[in-house]
Write a protein that holds these residues in place. Structure first.
Motif, PDB file in Angstrom:
ATOM      1  N   LEU A 102      64.621  52.584   5.125  1.00 35.09           N
ATOM      2  CA  LEU A 102      66.081  53.383   5.398  1.00 35.09           C
ATOM      3  C   LEU A 102      65.327  54.388   4.115  1.00 35.09           C
ATOM      4  O   LEU A 102      64.566  53.861   3.368  1.00 35.09           O
ATOM      5  N   LYS A 103      65.143  55.316   4.127  1.00 27.31           N
ATOM      6  CA  LYS A 103      65.453  56.051   3.450  1.00 27.31           C
ATOM      7  C   LYS A 103      65.842  55.958   2.034  1.00 27.31           C
ATOM      8  O   LYS A 103      67.615  55.298   2.373  1.00 27.31           O
ATOM      9  N   TYR A 104      65.869  56.017   0.748  1.00 31.75           N
ATOM     10  CA  TYR A 104      66.243  56.481   0.260  1.00 31.75           C
ATOM     11  C   TYR A 104      68.141  56.906   0.429  1.00 31.75           C
ATOM     12  O   TYR A 104      69.573  56.863  -0.133  1.00 31.75           O
ATOM     13  N   SER A 105      67.579  58.565   1.122  1.00 29.33           N
ATOM     14  CA  SER A 105      69.238  59.665   1.341  1.00 29.33           C
ATOM     15  C   SER A 105      70.117  58.305   2.097  1.00 29.33           C
ATOM     16  O   SER A 105      71.411  58.606   2.255  1.00 29.33           O
ATOM     17  N   GLN A 106      69.711  58.138   3.596  1.00 29.07           N
ATOM     18  CA  GLN A 106      69.958  57.515   4.636  1.00 29.07           C
ATOM     19  C   GLN A 106      70.846  56.323   3.609  1.00 29.07           C
ATOM     20  O   GLN A 106      72.576  55.497   3.936  1.00 29.07           O
ATOM     21  N   ILE A 107      70.646  55.197   2.669  1.00 28.11           N
ATOM     22  CA  ILE A 107      70.526  54.251   2.098  1.00 28.11           C
ATOM     23  C   ILE A 107      72.542  54.883   1.568  1.00 28.11           C
ATOM     24  O   ILE A 107      73.721  54.502   1.125  1.00 28.11           O
ATOM     25  N   HIS A 112      77.941  54.848   0.150  1.00 33.94           N
ATOM     26  CA  HIS A 112      78.997  56.471  -0.678  1.00 33.94           C
ATOM     27  C   HIS A 112      77.841  56.105  -1.823  1.00 33.94           C
ATOM     28  O   HIS A 112      79.063  56.168  -2.637  1.00 33.94           O
ATOM     29  N   MET A 113      77.608  56.916  -2.197  1.00 30.99           N
ATOM     30  CA  MET A 113      76.180  56.843  -3.692  1.00 30.99           C
ATOM     31  C   MET A 113      75.510  57.705  -3.640  1.00 30.99           C
ATOM     32  O   MET A 113      74.909  58.215  -2.356  1.00 30.99           O
ATOM     33  N   SER A 114      74.931  58.236  -4.945  1.00 30.33           N
ATOM     34  CA  SER A 114      74.151  59.129  -5.157  1.00 30.33           C
ATOM     35  C   SER A 114      73.104  58.222  -4.643  1.00 30.33           C
ATOM     36  O   SER A 114      72.460  57.277  -4.603  1.00 30.33           O
ATOM     37  N   ARG A 115      72.019  59.343  -3.982  1.00 32.53           N
ATOM     38  CA  ARG A 115      70.466  59.112  -4.274  1.00 32.53           C
ATOM     39  C   ARG A 115      69.727  58.879  -5.496  1.00 32.53           C
ATOM     40  O   ARG A 115      69.105  57.769  -5.772  1.00 32.53           O
ATOM     41  N   TYR A 116      70.071  58.833  -6.318  1.00 32.40           N
ATOM     42  CA  TYR A 116      69.415  58.793  -7.650  1.00 32.40           C
ATOM     43  C   TYR A 116      70.159  57.327  -8.358  1.00 32.40           C
ATOM     44  O   TYR A 116      69.360  55.846  -8.724  1.00 32.40           O
ATOM     45  N   HIS A 117      71.237  56.679  -7.469  1.00 31.84           N
ATOM     46  CA  HIS A 117      72.018  55.609  -7.983  1.00 31.84           C
ATOM     47  C   HIS A 117      70.775  54.403  -7.669  1.00 31.84           C
ATOM     48  O   HIS A 117      70.925  52.923  -8.083  1.00 31.84           O
ATOM     49  N   VAL A 118      70.930  54.980  -6.463  1.00 32.38           N
ATOM     50  CA  VAL A 118      70.402  53.829  -5.144  1.00 32.38           C
ATOM     51  C   VAL A 118      69.256  53.321  -5.384  1.00 32.38           C
ATOM     52  O   VAL A 118      68.516  52.409  -5.109  1.00 32.38           O
ATOM     53  N   ILE A 119      67.916  54.925  -6.385  1.00 35.94           N
ATOM     54  CA  ILE A 119      67.040  54.219  -6.312  1.00 35.94           C
ATOM     55  C   ILE A 119      66.612  53.525  -8.323  1.00 35.94           C
ATOM     56  O   ILE A 119      65.959  52.411  -7.599  1.00 35.94           O
ATOM     57  N   ARG A 120      67.399  53.604  -8.744  1.00 40.62           N
ATOM     58  CA  ARG A 120      67.681  53.117 -10.056  1.00 40.62           C
ATOM     59  C   ARG A 120      68.006  51.604  -9.569  1.00 40.62           C
ATOM     60  O   ARG A 120      68.299  50.589 -10.290  1.00 40.62           O
TER      61      ARG A 120
END
Length: 142
Positions: A102-107, A112-120
């Motif tokens: 899954l892409k960061y945006s899909q995760i 229910h969190m920001s894409r930036y928070h998923v990456i971090r």
């Protein structure tokens, strides 16, 4: 020539029926590299291992692999937070039914969190796992 069942029975001093039963029960030992059939010089021979590899689905794992994998994931679950673990599952295709990454945006949408928070969170989890692996290797070398 191969001996007859009667000859084997006489030599072993057993009844013919018993010799026949023993010969039917006893199977020759097979190895994975045994050639099953020779089709001729032009065609490649097929080994038992080749045949098994073609018949079994790729998803079948050996029991030790499953056990080792389970132990590894138990250790990973102790190192990272539940949210980070979920991100790793999604990011590396371990939580989806088709194994799709899954892409960061899909995760982010699923959790229910920001894409930036998923990456971090992913980077933090990987760094924590890397540190733990490095420490484990250093401890085993001592």
């Amino acid at each position: 020539r191969q001996p007859t069942i009667a000859e084997i029975a006489a030599l072993a001093d057993i009844k013919v029926e018993r010799a026949d039963h023993i010969l039917r029960v006893v199977r020759p030992e097979l190895r994975l590299d045994d050639v099953l059939h020779n089709k001729g010089e032009d065609e490649a021979s097929q080994s038992l291992g080749d045949l098994i590899g073609k018949l079994l689905p790729n998803s079948i794992e050996m029991p030790m692999d499953v056990i080792e994998g389970n132990l590894l994931w138990e250790r990973v679950e102790q190192i990272v937070t539940p949210v980070e673990l979920e991100i790793l599952y999604f990011r590396f295709g371990l939580s989806t039914e088709n194994g799709r990454l899954l892409k960061y945006s899909q995760i982010a949408k699923r959790l229910h969190m920001s894409r930036y928070h998923v990456i971090r969170s992913e980077k933090r989890a990987i760094e924590r796992l890397r540190r733990e692996l490095t420490n484990s290797i250093q401890e085993s070398e001592c």
